[in-house]
Design a protein around this motif. Structure first.
Motif, mmCIF file in Angstrom:
data_model
loop_
_atom_site.group_PDB
_atom_site.id
_atom_site.type_symbol
_atom_site.label_atom_id
_atom_site.label_comp_id
_atom_site.label_asym_id
_atom_site.label_seq_id
_atom_site.Cartn_x
_atom_site.Cartn_y
_atom_site.Cartn_z
ATOM 1 N N PRO A 278 0.781 -1.239 0.000
ATOM 2 C CA PRO A 278 0.000 0.000 0.000
ATOM 3 C C PRO A 278 0.810 1.285 0.000
ATOM 4 C CG PRO A 278 -1.036 -1.592 1.456
ATOM 5 C CD PRO A 278 0.274 -2.198 1.022
ATOM 6 N N ASP A 279 2.008 1.273 0.564
ATOM 7 C CA ASP A 279 2.808 2.495 0.611
ATOM 8 C C ASP A 279 3.265 2.951 -0.772
ATOM 9 O OD1 ASP A 279 4.428 0.004 1.104
ATOM 10 O OD2 ASP A 279 6.080 1.397 0.699
ATOM 11 N N LYS A 280 3.138 2.093 -1.787
ATOM 12 C CA LYS A 280 3.492 2.474 -3.158
ATOM 13 C C LYS A 280 2.308 3.109 -3.891
ATOM 14 C CE LYS A 280 7.314 0.156 -2.366
ATOM 15 N NZ LYS A 280 6.912 -0.845 -1.353
ATOM 16 N N CYS A 281 1.166 3.159 -3.218
ATOM 17 C CA CYS A 281 -0.062 3.678 -3.833
ATOM 18 C C CYS A 281 -0.477 4.975 -3.136
ATOM 19 C CB CYS A 281 -1.180 2.651 -3.704
ATOM 20 S SG CYS A 281 -0.791 1.048 -4.465
ATOM 21 N N SER A 282 -1.444 5.686 -3.730
ATOM 22 C CA SER A 282 -1.897 6.933 -3.122
ATOM 23 C C SER A 282 -3.375 7.167 -3.349
ATOM 24 C CB SER A 282 -1.107 8.125 -3.681
ATOM 25 O OG SER A 282 -1.582 8.488 -4.964
ATOM 26 N N ALA A 283 -3.982 7.848 -2.382
ATOM 27 C CA ALA A 283 -5.392 8.238 -2.503
ATOM 28 C C ALA A 283 -5.582 9.201 -3.663
ATOM 29 C CB ALA A 283 -5.861 8.872 -1.194
ATOM 30 N N GLU A 284 -4.581 10.024 -3.937
ATOM 31 C CA GLU A 284 -4.685 11.001 -5.024
ATOM 32 C C GLU A 284 -4.833 10.311 -6.380
ATOM 33 O OE1 GLU A 284 -2.149 14.681 -7.052
ATOM 34 O OE2 GLU A 284 -1.382 13.686 -5.259
ATOM 35 N N SER A 285 -4.082 9.238 -6.585
ATOM 36 C CA SER A 285 -4.191 8.501 -7.852
ATOM 37 C C SER A 285 -5.572 7.878 -8.002
ATOM 38 C CB SER A 285 -3.116 7.420 -7.920
ATOM 39 O OG SER A 285 -1.826 7.999 -7.937
ATOM 40 N N LEU A 286 -6.072 7.270 -6.933
ATOM 41 C CA LEU A 286 -7.412 6.684 -6.959
ATOM 42 C C LEU A 286 -8.465 7.763 -7.211
ATOM 43 C CD1 LEU A 286 -7.119 4.240 -3.913
ATOM 44 C CD2 LEU A 286 -6.618 3.772 -6.319
ATOM 45 N N GLN A 287 -8.241 8.937 -6.631
ATOM 46 C CA GLN A 287 -9.159 10.062 -6.816
ATOM 47 C C GLN A 287 -9.266 10.447 -8.289
ATOM 48 O OE1 GLN A 287 -10.752 12.036 -4.116
ATOM 49 N NE2 GLN A 287 -11.937 12.674 -5.882
ATOM 50 N N GLN A 288 -8.144 10.507 -8.955
ATOM 51 C CA GLN A 288 -8.139 10.923 -10.358
ATOM 52 C C GLN A 288 -8.915 9.943 -11.237
ATOM 53 O OE1 GLN A 288 -4.131 12.026 -11.743
ATOM 54 N NE2 GLN A 288 -3.594 12.469 -9.623
ATOM 55 N N ILE A 289 -8.692 8.647 -11.022
ATOM 56 C CA ILE A 289 -9.420 7.643 -11.801
ATOM 57 C C ILE A 289 -10.907 7.710 -11.466
ATOM 58 C CG2 ILE A 289 -9.690 5.196 -12.293
ATOM 59 C CD1 ILE A 289 -7.066 6.378 -13.329
ATOM 60 N N GLY A 290 -11.207 7.822 -10.186
ATOM 61 C CA GLY A 290 -12.599 7.880 -9.765
ATOM 62 C C GLY A 290 -13.334 9.081 -10.313
ATOM 63 N N ASP A 291 -12.680 10.229 -10.331
ATOM 64 C CA ASP A 291 -13.310 11.442 -10.863
ATOM 65 C C ASP A 291 -13.711 11.260 -12.323
ATOM 66 O OD1 ASP A 291 -13.129 12.848 -8.483
ATOM 67 O OD2 ASP A 291 -11.294 13.925 -9.043
ATOM 68 N N VAL A 292 -12.845 10.632 -13.086
ATOM 69 C CA VAL A 292 -13.126 10.408 -14.512
ATOM 70 C C VAL A 292 -14.304 9.457 -14.689
ATOM 71 C CG1 VAL A 292 -12.232 9.437 -16.665
ATOM 72 C CG2 VAL A 292 -10.777 10.932 -15.274
ATOM 73 N N LEU A 293 -14.319 8.367 -13.919
ATOM 74 C CA LEU A 293 -15.405 7.390 -14.070
ATOM 75 C C LEU A 293 -16.747 7.960 -13.629
ATOM 76 C CD1 LEU A 293 -13.765 4.032 -12.868
ATOM 77 C CD2 LEU A 293 -13.860 5.016 -15.171
ATOM 78 N N VAL A 294 -16.753 8.720 -12.549
ATOM 79 C CA VAL A 294 -18.004 9.318 -12.080
ATOM 80 C C VAL A 294 -18.546 10.318 -13.095
ATOM 81 C CG1 VAL A 294 -19.025 10.810 -10.309
ATOM 82 C CG2 VAL A 294 -17.553 8.926 -9.635
ATOM 83 N N LYS A 295 -17.659 11.118 -13.645
ATOM 84 C CA LYS A 295 -18.069 12.080 -14.675
ATOM 85 C C LYS A 295 -18.622 11.338 -15.893
ATOM 86 C CE LYS A 295 -18.024 16.231 -16.718
ATOM 87 N NZ LYS A 295 -18.816 17.394 -16.250
ATOM 88 N N PHE A 296 -17.989 10.271 -16.277
ATOM 89 C CA PHE A 296 -18.442 9.482 -17.420
ATOM 90 C C PHE A 296 -19.852 8.947 -17.170
ATOM 91 C CE2 PHE A 296 -18.756 5.168 -19.319
ATOM 92 C CZ PHE A 296 -18.698 5.514 -20.660
ATOM 93 N N ILE A 297 -20.090 8.407 -15.993
ATOM 94 C CA ILE A 297 -21.390 7.803 -15.670
ATOM 95 C C ILE A 297 -22.484 8.858 -15.595
ATOM 96 C CG2 ILE A 297 -22.714 6.665 -13.842
ATOM 97 C CD1 ILE A 297 -20.133 5.124 -13.164
ATOM 98 N N TYR A 298 -22.225 9.921 -14.875
ATOM 99 C CA TYR A 298 -23.288 10.888 -14.578
ATOM 100 C C TYR A 298 -23.435 11.979 -15.645
ATOM 101 C CZ TYR A 298 -24.220 8.705 -10.129
ATOM 102 O OH TYR A 298 -24.599 7.801 -9.163
ATOM 103 N N SER A 299 -22.658 11.865 -16.709
ATOM 104 C CA SER A 299 -22.838 12.757 -17.847
ATOM 105 C C SER A 299 -23.680 12.105 -18.937
ATOM 106 C CB SER A 299 -21.475 13.173 -18.428
ATOM 107 O OG SER A 299 -20.734 13.891 -17.485
#
Length: 300
Positions: A278-299
């Motif tokens: 887990p220390d090689k990963c970040s919440a910020e990276s997950l946030q970026q992917i999630g933002d794109v998918l949510v925008k895709f779905i709700y648009s």
């Protein structure tokens, strides 16, 4: 009311109507997604037939049921290196009666062998798989939470956690992507999904998502739509450079003619090693992917 005031009133009324009709885009929570990543790793390695695999399976099913999804499983077996693997795909459907559907997938199993570890003695040891498994699942778990708490969509969503993706033989197509191949052969949709989006290895703290080759060759319009969303959100980790052709869970869908893409950061130095933690990963990276998918779905 004079004519000028009346026109202003009509203008304001129109603006208010447009704002009211505009689709509300829910907020993705990258911190929560990272917590889901850590929770999976708390079970230990999730390679098939392990205790961690069983514990994580039950956790994911319970989580999705609590999110209000209609949850089904596909149980199947496969022999790898002489061992009979007990495998499970987990399918969570939101608004299951909607005919227009979007499919989001990630594999939840972890590699049984750290065959690329720099220490030879480690190379038969199962990996933790924080990025290579848990990251994609974590994003889709937070997506399930969003779907459970926001206004109904006009289209249905299927979230699929594939098993048996990561037990293949390096340099061949043998024994990779078992779950997605099984899903494609055995799952019956009411109608063909409008889009299939696979997320894999998207938690890397140094995230750089280039365009995967098979995705662009077979589904260029879907690739363009996703990358334009990222550009509109000013997410710099999405790079328009064409990357390698990667055999991943989108490939069985493409073979069947589905509109499918893979969102993946394959440039990860800890891939298939014991250092994928887990220390090689970040919440910020997950946030970026999630933002794109949510925008895709709700648009839509």
């Amino acid at each position: 009311m004079n004519k000028k005031m009346y026109l202003i009133f009509l203008f304001l009324l129109l603006v208010f109507a447009l704002i009211s009709c505009a689709k509300k885009i829910p907020q993705f929570n990258g911190i929560k997604a990272y917590q889901y990543l850590e929770k999976q790793c708390d079970f230990g390695t999730r390679n098939p037939n392990s205790e961690g695999h069983l514990l994580c399976k039950n956790y994911l099913i319970n989580f999705l049921e609590e999110a209000g999804a209609e949850v089904k499983t596909q149980e199947f077996t496969h022999i790898i290196r002489g061992e009979n693997y007990q495998l499970t795909n987990i399918i969570a459907s939101f608004y299951p009666k909607r005919r227009n559907r979007l499919v989001f997938g990630a594999h939840w199993d972890t590699r049984p062998w750290a065959d690329l570890d720099s220490i030879k003695a480690n190379q038969n040891t199962p990996i933790m798989g924080a990025n290579d498994a848990a990251s994609g699942v974590a994003v889709l778990m937070e997506l399930a939470e969003i779907l459970s708490k926001n206004d109904p969509l006009t289209h249905g969503i299927d979230i699929v956690f594939f098993d048996g993706e990561d037990a293949g033989t390096a340099g061949t197509e043998e024994n990779w992507c078992l779950g997605s191949a099984y899903f494609v052969e055995n799952y019956e949709f009411n109608t063909e999904p409008q889009a299939v989006i696979i997320v894999d290895m998207i938690g890397d703290a140094d995230l750089q998502v280039e365009i995967e080759g098979f995705s662009y060759k077979n589904s260029p319009e879907l690739v363009t739509e996703i990358w334009k969303i990222a550009e509109g959100l000013n997410i710099k980790s999405f790079d328009t450079k064409l990357s390698n052709y990667i055999f991943d869970d989108h490939y069985p869908f493409l073979e069947k003619g589905y509109n499918a893409i893979d969102i993946i950061d394959f440039d990860y130095p800890y891939w298939h090693t014991l250092e994928d933690t887990p220390d090689k990963c970040s919440a910020e990276s997950l946030q970026q992917i999630g933002d794109v998918l949510v925008k895709f779905i709700y648009s839509k």
